[in-house]
Design a protein around this motif. Structure first.
Motif, PDB file in Angstrom:
ATOM      1  N   GLU A   7       0.812  -1.215   0.000  1.00 55.37           N
ATOM      2  CA  GLU A   7       0.000   0.000   0.000  1.00 55.37           C
ATOM      3  C   GLU A   7       0.849   1.269   0.000  1.00 55.37           C
ATOM      4  OE1 GLU A   7      -2.728  -0.301   3.218  1.00 55.37           O
ATOM      5  OE2 GLU A   7      -3.787  -2.041   2.360  1.00 55.37           O
ATOM      6  N   GLN A   8       2.003   1.253   0.670  1.00 53.02           N
ATOM      7  CA  GLN A   8       2.817   2.471   0.748  1.00 53.02           C
ATOM      8  C   GLN A   8       3.307   2.931  -0.614  1.00 53.02           C
ATOM      9  OE1 GLN A   8       5.400   0.950   4.054  1.00 53.02           O
ATOM     10  NE2 GLN A   8       5.321   3.084   4.708  1.00 53.02           N
ATOM     11  N   VAL A   9       3.493   2.000  -1.519  1.00 52.47           N
ATOM     12  CA  VAL A   9       3.974   2.360  -2.850  1.00 52.47           C
ATOM     13  C   VAL A   9       2.904   2.118  -3.915  1.00 52.47           C
ATOM     14  CG1 VAL A   9       6.398   2.019  -2.290  1.00 52.47           C
ATOM     15  CG2 VAL A   9       5.056   0.080  -3.090  1.00 52.47           C
ATOM     16  N   ASN A  10       1.724   1.730  -3.494  1.00 55.25           N
ATOM     17  CA  ASN A  10       0.588   1.530  -4.400  1.00 55.25           C
ATOM     18  C   ASN A  10       0.900   0.529  -5.507  1.00 55.25           C
ATOM     19  OD1 ASN A  10      -2.062   1.999  -5.287  1.00 55.25           O
ATOM     20  ND2 ASN A  10      -1.395   3.594  -6.732  1.00 55.25           N
ATOM     21  N   GLU A  11       1.452  -0.608  -5.095  1.00 57.21           N
ATOM     22  CA  GLU A  11       1.781  -1.668  -6.045  1.00 57.21           C
ATOM     23  C   GLU A  11       1.175  -2.990  -5.577  1.00 57.21           C
ATOM     24  OE1 GLU A  11       3.258  -1.237  -8.831  1.00 57.21           O
ATOM     25  OE2 GLU A  11       4.479   0.588  -8.648  1.00 57.21           O
ATOM     26  N   THR A  12       0.789  -3.818  -6.549  1.00 58.84           N
ATOM     27  CA  THR A  12       0.286  -5.160  -6.267  1.00 58.84           C
ATOM     28  C   THR A  12       1.107  -6.167  -7.057  1.00 58.84           C
ATOM     29  OG1 THR A  12      -1.973  -4.364  -5.876  1.00 58.84           O
ATOM     30  CG2 THR A  12      -1.699  -6.708  -6.368  1.00 58.84           C
ATOM     31  N   VAL A  13       1.547  -7.213  -6.373  1.00 60.32           N
ATOM     32  CA  VAL A  13       2.328  -8.261  -7.014  1.00 60.32           C
ATOM     33  C   VAL A  13       1.519  -9.554  -7.025  1.00 60.32           C
ATOM     34  CG1 VAL A  13       4.438  -9.646  -6.911  1.00 60.32           C
ATOM     35  CG2 VAL A  13       4.504  -7.224  -6.283  1.00 60.32           C
ATOM     36  N   TYR A  14       1.413 -10.176  -8.197  1.00 59.39           N
ATOM     37  CA  TYR A  14       0.739 -11.462  -8.363  1.00 59.39           C
ATOM     38  C   TYR A  14       1.814 -12.539  -8.459  1.00 59.39           C
ATOM     39  CZ  TYR A  14      -3.394  -8.657  -9.435  1.00 59.39           C
ATOM     40  OH  TYR A  14      -4.432  -7.766  -9.357  1.00 59.39           O
ATOM     41  N   ILE A 363      14.168   7.846  -0.131  1.00 58.65           N
ATOM     42  CA  ILE A 363      12.773   7.425  -0.314  1.00 58.65           C
ATOM     43  C   ILE A 363      12.179   8.083  -1.555  1.00 58.65           C
ATOM     44  CG2 ILE A 363      10.441   7.555   0.658  1.00 58.65           C
ATOM     45  CD1 ILE A 363      11.742   7.224   3.444  1.00 58.65           C
ATOM     46  N   GLY A 364      12.427   9.382  -1.724  1.00 59.69           N
ATOM     47  CA  GLY A 364      11.887  10.094  -2.882  1.00 59.69           C
ATOM     48  C   GLY A 364      12.413   9.551  -4.196  1.00 59.69           C
ATOM     49  N   ASN A 365      13.713   9.299  -4.243  1.00 60.19           N
ATOM     50  CA  ASN A 365      14.305   8.754  -5.474  1.00 60.19           C
ATOM     51  C   ASN A 365      13.739   7.375  -5.788  1.00 60.19           C
ATOM     52  OD1 ASN A 365      15.887  11.004  -5.833  1.00 60.19           O
ATOM     53  ND2 ASN A 365      17.735  10.100  -4.953  1.00 60.19           N
ATOM     54  N   PHE A 366      13.546   6.563  -4.746  1.00 60.49           N
ATOM     55  CA  PHE A 366      13.008   5.226  -4.972  1.00 60.49           C
ATOM     56  C   PHE A 366      11.578   5.296  -5.503  1.00 60.49           C
ATOM     57  CE2 PHE A 366      10.666   1.465  -3.598  1.00 60.49           C
ATOM     58  CZ  PHE A 366      11.445   0.465  -4.150  1.00 60.49           C
ATOM     59  N   LEU A 367      10.752   6.142  -4.906  1.00 61.40           N
ATOM     60  CA  LEU A 367       9.362   6.256  -5.355  1.00 61.40           C
ATOM     61  C   LEU A 367       9.299   6.736  -6.800  1.00 61.40           C
ATOM     62  CD1 LEU A 367       7.692   7.757  -2.156  1.00 61.40           C
ATOM     63  CD2 LEU A 367       7.476   5.424  -3.030  1.00 61.40           C
ATOM     64  N   SER A 392       9.476  -3.527  -0.575  1.00 66.02           N
ATOM     65  CA  SER A 392       9.669  -3.379   0.872  1.00 66.02           C
ATOM     66  C   SER A 392      10.746  -2.357   1.204  1.00 66.02           C
ATOM     67  CB  SER A 392      10.046  -4.731   1.494  1.00 66.02           C
ATOM     68  OG  SER A 392       8.986  -5.653   1.387  1.00 66.02           O
ATOM     69  N   VAL A 393      11.328  -1.751   0.190  1.00 66.40           N
ATOM     70  CA  VAL A 393      12.413  -0.799   0.420  1.00 66.40           C
ATOM     71  C   VAL A 393      11.947   0.387   1.252  1.00 66.40           C
ATOM     72  CG1 VAL A 393      13.879   0.918  -0.734  1.00 66.40           C
ATOM     73  CG2 VAL A 393      13.836  -1.434  -1.554  1.00 66.40           C
ATOM     74  N   VAL A 394      10.798   0.954   0.917  1.00 64.93           N
ATOM     75  CA  VAL A 394      10.340   2.156   1.637  1.00 64.93           C
ATOM     76  C   VAL A 394      10.085   1.877   3.117  1.00 64.93           C
ATOM     77  CG1 VAL A 394       8.479   3.847   1.845  1.00 64.93           C
ATOM     78  CG2 VAL A 394       9.484   3.355  -0.392  1.00 64.93           C
ATOM     79  N   PRO A 395       9.289   0.863   3.492  1.00 62.29           N
ATOM     80  CA  PRO A 395       9.120   0.617   4.931  1.00 62.29           C
ATOM     81  C   PRO A 395      10.423   0.287   5.650  1.00 62.29           C
ATOM     82  CG  PRO A 395       8.072  -1.121   3.627  1.00 62.29           C
ATOM     83  CD  PRO A 395       8.423  -0.019   2.700  1.00 62.29           C
ATOM     84  N   THR A 396      11.350  -0.381   4.958  1.00 63.73           N
ATOM     85  CA  THR A 396      12.636  -0.673   5.584  1.00 63.73           C
ATOM     86  C   THR A 396      13.435   0.606   5.799  1.00 63.73           C
ATOM     87  OG1 THR A 396      12.675  -2.846   4.514  1.00 63.73           O
ATOM     88  CG2 THR A 396      14.748  -2.042   5.418  1.00 63.73           C
TER      89      THR A 396
END
Length: 430
Positions: A7-14, A363-367, A392-396
């Motif tokens: 949710e923090q990065v608004n991505e879903t992985v299948y 964090i900004g560069n990663f997003l 999981s990079v952002v929460p870490t």
């Protein structure tokens, strides 16, 4: 098919593990025009010594993983690259120290291109004649890299840092080692490391996940595979200290090239601990030497560095190292200055505002990077192979404290773990 929401990065992985063992990950990015697919085996240049299910130990020539990557594009009665091109796709492949990846990008005909990717990688075709011909082609590539100053300064640094671990061996091998590669070697390595159970398929871009997963299931279900081989890699025990303090080479360069390496003293971390160590180390580097740091400004204003100055931390379960450097008119002075700045930072400590700024920047560069399907395609698999999720990079990062960063500074940036590689235009005697 399982879904995981970040949710923090608004991505879903299948995700789905197929019956043959292949791990499939889908990352839909609606609204994007380009789609990437990457089919990767956990097999790289370091995997030249392994043990079979029967217990037999096998040593194959250095450079064989890269050689095998080249040969996978050759088929008896088809031109793989031409077929991708007809489908409007761009295809490529690469071999690193610990993985080999085959990929394509396209804006149309995803189904056709995905079937083509799976089919050609799972259909090896080697002949004695084609293997001999390839030795000449790869030999030219090896010669080209030997004359490349940027590659030379990097590989020499790895050789200075690592005494026995095969990361100190050229990915493409040497002209001598590839001369011993045979068709039988290639099939043996293919059958060991290219089983679906040792591979991961990632698709990222604009598509409907259920439809793409169905296509992949059907493609794999129509093929027969033997039981997955048990892969036991054999590596020498690597001493903690570097092999050499300094190595030099002489090639034609405008300015000398200088890289400082810091070899990780202890290894063996996995999953979250490995990811946190990587991100914490990168924060230290950005705080100490990033373009907004006082150190960078002093080095640049004094013309001791150019815009080529950079740094990075490479992290795997069995090895990890920091690299700092670039072009400089005075390599020795740059090395001493970098060492002095590290010791000074240890004494003064890291200011809270510098830590917060570096963390926000990271964090900004990663997003922003997540807006690139190329970035996700290139990074996702390496995270997965280390037991982590790219998303999981952002929460870490958010969990890392200034105390974590200061502790990392003191435990990793050690003078006795450093090695230096320099490439100059001429030796002092000339």
């Amino acid at each position: 098919m399982q879904t995981t929401d970040f949710e923090q990065v608004n991505e879903t992985v299948y995700h789905e593990a197929l019956q043959n063992g292949l791990q499939v990950y889908l990352v839909p990015k609606q609204g994007f025009s380009k789609t990437y697919a990457v089919f990767t085996t956990r097999y790289g240049s370091i995997d030249s010594h392994f043990r079979t299910r029967s217990g037999e130990e096998i040593n194959v020539p250095d450079g064989i993983a890269h050689f095998l990557e080249h040969k996978m594009f050759e088929k008896k009665e088809r031109d793989v690259m031409h077929e991708f091109s007809k489908n409007g796709a761009s295809c490529n492949a690469f071999t690193s120290f610990n993985r080999t990846a085959y990929l394509f990008s396209c804006t149309d005909k995803l189904d056709d291109n995905l079937n083509l990717l799976l089919d050609y990688v799972q259909d090896p075709y080697f002949t004695d004649a084609s293997v001999e011909k390839e030795k000449g082609i790869i030999g030219q590539e090896i010669t080209m890299y030997e004359d490349n100053p940027d590659w030379k300064v990097y590989m020499n640094l790895l050789k200075a840092m690592y005494q026995k671990y095969p990361i100190n061996i050229e990915i493409a091998g040497t002209i001598e080692t590839i001369s011993h590669i045979t068709k039988e070697n290639l099939y043996q390595c293919y059958e060991t490391f290219y089983h679906p159970a040792n591979m991961l398929l990632l698709v990222v871009g604009s598509f409907e996940p259920e439809a793409i997963m169905k296509l992949i299931r059907e493609n794999q279900g129509a093929k027969e595979f033997p039981p997955a081989p048990q892969i036991t890699r054999v590596f020498p025990e690597e001493p903690s200290e570097p092999a050499e303090a300094k190595v030099e080479a002489f090639l034609t360069v405008g300015l000398p090239k200088c890289m400082i390496g810091i070899k990780e003293k202890e290894n063996g971390l996995t999953k979250e601990a490995l990811l946190k160590r990587e991100l914490t180390t990168k924060l230290v580097l950005d705080i100490a030497f990033g373009t907004s740091s006082a150190v960078y400004e002093r080095l640049y204003d004094s013309e001791l560095i150019t815009e080529s100055f950079d740094f990075d931390y490479s992290s795997e379960q069995d090895y990890a190292y920091t690299i700092i450097g670039g072009d400089t008119p005075d390599p020795e002075r740059l090395v001493e200055t970098i060492k002095a700045e590290i010791e000074q930072l240890k004494q003064t400590g890291i200011a809270q505002e510098d830590f917060e700024r570096a963390k926000r920047k990271k964090i900004g560069n990663f997003l922003r990077s997540l807006n690139s399907v190329e970035f996700i395609a290139n990074q996702f698999t390496s995270f997965k192979f280390n037991g982590n999720d790219l998303f999981s990079v952002v929460p870490t990062l958010e969990s890392i404290t200034r105390e974590d960063v200061e502790k990392r500074l003191k435990e990793h940036f050690l003078a006795e773990q450093m090695a230096v590689s320099i490439v100059r235009s001429s030796s002092p005697q000339e």
